[in-house]
Design an enzyme around this catalytic site. Sequence first.
Site, PDB file in Angstrom:
ATOM      1  N   ASP A 236      -4.785  50.231  18.654  1.00  0.00           N
ATOM      2  CA  ASP A 236      -5.817  49.845  17.470  1.00  0.00           C
ATOM      3  C   ASP A 236      -7.156  50.225  18.006  1.00  0.00           C
ATOM      4  OD1 ASP A 236      -7.324  48.800  15.408  1.00  0.00           O
ATOM      5  OD2 ASP A 236      -5.951  46.723  15.331  1.00  0.00           O
TER       6      ASP A 236
ATOM      7  N   ARG B 275      -9.884  50.195  16.085  1.00  0.00           N
ATOM      8  CA  ARG B 275     -11.076  49.860  15.081  1.00  0.00           C
ATOM      9  C   ARG B 275     -11.950  48.785  15.666  1.00  0.00           C
ATOM     10  NH1 ARG B 275      -6.686  47.193  10.863  1.00  0.00           N
ATOM     11  NH2 ARG B 275      -5.912  46.734  12.810  1.00  0.00           N
TER      12      ARG B 275
END
Length: 573
Positions: free
Chosen positions: A467, A469
Site C-alpha cells: 500500500d 497511498r
Amino acid sequence: QNILTISLLRVFSTLRVDVSMQLYKTMALFISPYVYSSLPNTTSSTTSCTLSKFHLNCTALTSHSRFHSRSFLPTSNLHSIKHSFNNNVNQHLFSVSSKPIRNRFFSMSTASNGSSSFDRFLVDDSGEKGWCFGPESVEQALKDIADGKFIVVVDDADRENEGDLILAADKATPESIAFMVRHTSGVICVSMEEQNLKRLKLQQMVPDNEDPKQTAFTVSVDYKHNTSTGISAADRAKTITALADPSKNATDFNRPGHIFPLRYRDGGVLKRMGHTEAAVDFARLAGCAPVGVLCEIVNDSDGSMSRVPELEVFCKQHQLTMTSIADLVRYRRRKEKLVERVGESFAKLPTRHGVFNVYAYRSLLDDEEHVALVLGGPFHDQEEPVLVRVHSECCTGDVFGSLRCDCGPQLEFALQKIAQEKRGVLVYLRGQEGRGIGLAHKMRAYALQDEGRDTVEANEDLGLPVDKREYGVGAQILADLGVGKMQLMTNNPAKYTGLSGYGLEIAERVQVQIAPNAENLKYLRTKKDKMGHWLDHADLSDEEIITAESDLSDSQPAPSIKIVKAPLQGTLD
C-alpha cells in the site's frame, strides 16, 4: 537458538496468541543478552503477535527509554536467521527511543544490490505510521544544517541503500571538507537547481545518461581564483562555496575539475527520492542557499559502503543526526502546500443520492486532479464533527462494479450516508488505483491472485508495495473546506492515522460494513489479517458466504450495506 526462537515467535503469530513479557524475555535471552537486559522489568504486560510477517505489536516497550535507536538482533544473527528461512524472513522487532515516540520497528531485508539492511517503521506521537526516524529527526537535521553541521541521510534499502554526508554548500569550510574526504568515497558532489546550472553554463556530463538511478552529473569544475590544483580540502571548499554564491558566473570556474555538480529535479524529494534532491531540500528548508554538498559514507576497514548499523555507530561517534529521505518526504508533505483549488466556486452535481456541491483540486506535486463532494459546507465556522470519507480511486470497483473488492459499495455507502445526514464530505483521490500501484499493475496482481496468491502476496511477488497511498493531499483538501473535527468513515487504520497526522481531529470512526460475496471473501480476510483492517465479517466461513451469495446475478441489487459506529478508543477485533 536463533532459529528456534524466531520459529516460536512465528508459531505464536500464526496462532494469534498473546505472549507474556516474561516469556518474551526468556526467548529474547536466546537471541542476545542485550535484548534481555534492555527489556522492562514487568510480567503483567503482554506482547501481541499478529499474523503479518512476525509483526510484534508490543505495547509494553513503547514507554521504555533506556536505549535509543538500537536493533535487538546483532547483524550476524540476522544473517543466520535470514538464511535459515530461505531469504524470506521479514521480521519486525522493536527498538526503544529515549523520546516519547510510540512504536519503532526494525525489519531485515535484502536490497537489490544484495546487501542486507534494516528498514524502520515508526509510529509518531500523532499515531501516523511510516516514519523511519521520526519527524523530530528532520527538525534536528534542519537545525544542524543551519548551524553548518553535517547530517547523515539514508535512502531506501531497495534503492541505493546507502548513507550520505550532507552539508549546506554555503557553510563549507576546509575543515568540514577534510572530514568529508576522510570518511566518504571522496567523490564530492554539489546538488544545484536548474537555473543556477544554466547561469554557470554547466552542461550535463553526457548526452545520454545510462546511470540506473539517473543521477544527473554535469561537467566537473574547480574555482579559478586563489586556488592551486583544486584537489585539496581548502581548494574544494572554495569551489563549493563559489557554486553557492549567486554573484559568481561561468567564467569563475575551470572545467573539468574536482567537484561534481548535480542537477536537482524540481519538486525535490517529492518528485525523486534521491540524495541529490535531499541535499537541496535540506539546505533550502534550513534557510541556506539551495545548494547542497553530498558524498557517500564508506567503512574505514575496507572502503565498502556503510549501511544503517555502521551508520548508527558513525553518527554516535561523531555526534551527527541521522534521518532518511522517506522522513523528509513525510515532513514536506505535512508542512507544505500540496494542492490548490481549481476555480473560486463549486459546481452542482446531481446524483441518485442527492445534489452535491463539487469542488475540484489539482495536486502541486504531480498535477493529478481530485474532487470533493460536499453537503452543508464549507465548515470553517462549524464546531460539530463533519462526516468524512476519503476514497481512493478504484476504476474496477467504482466504475465497472467489480466483485473482487468492496470499493464500489463503500463509495455508494459514503454518498448515501452523507446524503442522509445532509452534511459531510467525500474526497475522491485519483491516482491511487490498486492502493497506489496503478491500473496496469493491478491487473498483473489480479492475474497472480487468480493463481492463488492473496492481494498482499501478489503485490510482493511483483516487487510492488502493499500500500503506497499517501493521504496528505486529502488532508489538505479537508482543511481547505474548513473541516476540523470529523467522523471518519473507514475500515483502514493507515487512513485513520494518516489523516490525524495533519492537524485534523478524528472525533469518531464510522466503520463501513459491506456484506461480502464469494468473489471477495479471501480479499477481505487478507485485509483484516495482514493489513489490520477493521472487518468483523471476515471470519465468516466460505460455506456461509457462498450460500448467501449463490444467486448473484446482474439483475440483483448491490450487496447490502450496514453501518457500525465504533468508539475512538475501542479495541480491535
